[in-house]
Design an enzyme around this catalytic site. Sequence first.
Site, PDB file in Angstrom:
ATOM      1  N   CYS A   1      -1.949   1.549  -1.930  1.00 23.30           N
ATOM      2  CA  CYS A   1      -1.166   2.328  -0.979  1.00 23.30           C
ATOM      3  C   CYS A   1      -0.506   1.401   0.030  1.00 23.30           C
ATOM      4  O   CYS A   1      -1.043   0.341   0.372  1.00 23.30           O
ATOM      5  CB  CYS A   1      -2.064   3.332  -0.267  1.00 23.30           C
TER       6      CYS A   1
ATOM      7  N   ASP B   1      -0.252   1.965   3.073  1.00 22.99           N
ATOM      8  CA  ASP B   1      -0.928   2.137   4.364  1.00 22.99           C
ATOM      9  C   ASP B   1      -1.259   0.781   4.979  1.00 22.99           C
ATOM     10  O   ASP B   1      -1.803  -0.101   4.304  1.00 22.99           O
ATOM     11  CB  ASP B   1      -2.211   2.945   4.150  1.00 22.99           C
TER      12      ASP B   1
ATOM     13  N   ARG C   1      -3.502  -0.152   6.847  1.00 27.49           N
ATOM     14  CA  ARG C   1      -4.934  -0.454   6.988  1.00 27.49           C
ATOM     15  C   ARG C   1      -5.575  -0.900   5.682  1.00 27.49           C
ATOM     16  O   ARG C   1      -6.776  -1.188   5.650  1.00 27.49           O
ATOM     17  CB  ARG C   1      -5.682   0.796   7.495  1.00 27.49           C
TER      18      ARG C   1
ATOM     19  N   HIS D   1      -7.374   5.396  -1.156  1.00 26.64           N
ATOM     20  CA  HIS D   1      -8.256   5.369   0.017  1.00 26.64           C
ATOM     21  C   HIS D   1      -8.408   6.763   0.598  1.00 26.64           C
ATOM     22  O   HIS D   1      -7.526   7.621   0.463  1.00 26.64           O
ATOM     23  CB  HIS D   1      -7.734   4.391   1.082  1.00 26.64           C
TER      24      HIS D   1
ATOM     25  N   CYS E   1      -5.893   9.375   3.156  1.00 28.77           N
ATOM     26  CA  CYS E   1      -4.562   8.883   2.814  1.00 28.77           C
ATOM     27  C   CYS E   1      -3.514   9.884   3.297  1.00 28.77           C
ATOM     28  O   CYS E   1      -3.557  11.067   2.955  1.00 28.77           O
ATOM     29  CB  CYS E   1      -4.454   8.701   1.304  1.00 28.77           C
TER      30      CYS E   1
END
Length: 206
Positions: free
Chosen positions: A42, A44, A46, A98, A101
């Site tokens: 992803c 993302d 993080r 994750h 998400c």
Amino acid sequence: MPTIKEMLAANEQWANDIKEADPQYFVRAAKEQKPELLWVGCADSRVGPDQLIGLPMGSIFVHRNIGNIFATNDLNCLAVLEYAIDELRVPHIIVCGHYRCGGVQAAMTHSGIQPVDLWLDQIRFIYQRHKDELGELDKMARWNRLAELNVEAQVHNICRNTVVREAWKRGQEVNVLGLIYDIHDGRLKQLGLEFRSQAEWEAHYS
């Protein structure tokens, strides 16, 4: 947010530190890349793969997008997979989703005609296929479970791709693995999705 001047200064310090510890590092890196795995994850902020699994720079060939989707009609996804297997001979492919998400949540809560909504239709299809199971869960559990089901679907998309199946047919090592990352404790979890051959993959989905 650091300024560009601060970022460049940090980069210079990082490069100097690497060179001091290993004077030939950048000489070797400039010659060729020999990654050990392809990471489909992803976008993302993080969920950076280098930090999650502790491999050095140059070890991971990375493809990231919203929702860690491997879209079978997306030229970017397909080109990355083909290059990783046919050119780089990467032996391992990890699909990593994750919990919490944002893409998965958006797929459950709204739809539209904007690019991100159209992209997330691929997760909505997964939601519809598993609607009975997901409907029995509370909101948070449903969110997390759909993230897991999305990883499974993307592993399946990779395994059924011609590039992977042809590699397996000629005896090339290709190990496809699905993982989920828990942002609450920083741990990766296996989902029972690991396929080293077409026979293993077909046996799982039969």
